[in-house]
Design a protein around this motif. Structure first.
Motif, short mmCIF file in Angstrom:
data_model
loop_
_atom_site.label_atom_id
_atom_site.label_comp_id
_atom_site.label_asym_id
_atom_site.label_seq_id
_atom_site.Cartn_x
_atom_site.Cartn_y
_atom_site.Cartn_z
N PHE A 175 31.16 42.09 33.37
CA PHE A 175 31.56 43.35 33.99
C PHE A 175 31.81 44.42 32.93
O PHE A 175 32.15 44.11 31.79
CB PHE A 175 32.79 43.17 34.90
N LEU A 176 31.64 45.66 33.34
CA LEU A 176 31.89 46.80 32.48
C LEU A 176 33.37 46.85 32.16
O LEU A 176 34.20 46.62 33.04
CB LEU A 176 31.45 48.08 33.21
N SER A 177 33.72 47.15 30.91
CA SER A 177 35.14 47.11 30.53
C SER A 177 35.46 48.16 29.47
O SER A 177 34.60 48.91 29.03
CB SER A 177 35.49 45.71 30.01
N SER A 189 34.07 52.05 28.39
CA SER A 189 32.99 52.29 29.35
C SER A 189 33.51 52.24 30.79
O SER A 189 33.09 53.04 31.63
CB SER A 189 31.87 51.27 29.16
N ALA A 190 34.41 51.32 31.06
CA ALA A 190 35.02 51.26 32.40
C ALA A 190 35.83 52.52 32.67
O ALA A 190 35.76 53.09 33.77
CB ALA A 190 35.90 50.01 32.52
N TRP A 208 35.25 55.11 35.74
CA TRP A 208 36.35 55.46 36.66
C TRP A 208 36.69 56.96 36.58
O TRP A 208 37.48 57.46 37.36
CB TRP A 208 37.61 54.64 36.34
N VAL A 255 38.72 42.95 38.92
CA VAL A 255 37.33 43.41 38.85
C VAL A 255 36.96 44.05 40.17
O VAL A 255 37.23 43.50 41.24
CB VAL A 255 36.36 42.24 38.53
N VAL A 303 33.11 46.21 37.45
CA VAL A 303 33.85 46.97 36.45
C VAL A 303 35.32 46.56 36.47
O VAL A 303 35.85 46.20 37.51
CB VAL A 303 33.69 48.50 36.70
N SER A 304 35.98 46.61 35.31
CA SER A 304 37.42 46.33 35.23
C SER A 304 38.16 47.27 36.17
O SER A 304 37.84 48.46 36.25
CB SER A 304 37.97 46.62 33.83
N SER A 305 39.16 46.74 36.82
CA SER A 305 40.02 47.61 37.63
C SER A 305 40.77 48.55 36.68
O SER A 305 40.92 48.26 35.49
CB SER A 305 41.02 46.78 38.43
N MET A 343 42.43 47.80 32.74
CA MET A 343 42.12 48.56 31.54
C MET A 343 43.38 48.86 30.78
O MET A 343 43.46 48.98 29.63
CB MET A 343 41.42 49.88 31.90
#
Length: 144
Positions: free
Chosen positions: A82-84, A87-88, A92, A130, A138-140, A144
């Motif tokens: 997942f995107l983190s 980048s996350a 967002w 996630v 993506v990370s919540s 993050m």
């Protein structure tokens, strides 16, 4: 997901890639009935652009949207990635466009080196940490 008898293969590829931010994986191409030779032909002709191992873009990388590059990076790192990190936060809308490497976290394994991807590993991640945003895991915001 295979191509119907009456749907030309390039239209089938575009249909699948539209649902994944203009990215298509080798596995998806195979499911559509595309051979290695046919995929290589499309790359030579500029109808597909190989970006990561097993991951193709519909657009030239220099013209690809950031969301497309995010999708490609997560796909390149495999299932459960997942995107983190930065980048996350960018996805967002919590930070400006970052450019540079795309940060991706893989759970419980090393996804291997990929150019343009900053890889992170986590032993485990709670499902609550996630989310899916614009079709990308993506990370919540809380993680993050």
């Amino acid at each position: 997901m295979s191509c119907t008898r009456h749907e030309p293969i390039d239209l089938a590829i575009a249909r699948v890639a539209r649902s994944t931010n203009r990215v298509i994986t080798w596995r998806q191409l195979v499911e559509l009935g595309v051979s290695r030779r046919a995929a290589a032909h499309r790359v030579r002709r500029g109808r597909l652009f190989r970006w990561h191992r097993g991951v193709y873009l519909l657009d030239p990388p220099e013209r690809a949207e950031r969301i497309t590059l995010f999708t490609a990076a997560v796909a390149a790192c495999g299932e459960g990635a997942f995107l983190s990190h930065r980048s996350a936060a960018e996805l967002w809308g919590l930070t400006d466009r970052g450019g540079g490497e795309v940060h991706v976290t893989a759970v419980g394994r090393n996804p291997g080196a990929r150019e343009g991807i900053r890889r992170h590993r986590a032993a485990a991640v709670d499902d609550r940490d996630v989310r899916t945003v614009r079709g990308i895991l993506v990370s919540s915001a809380a993680r993050m």
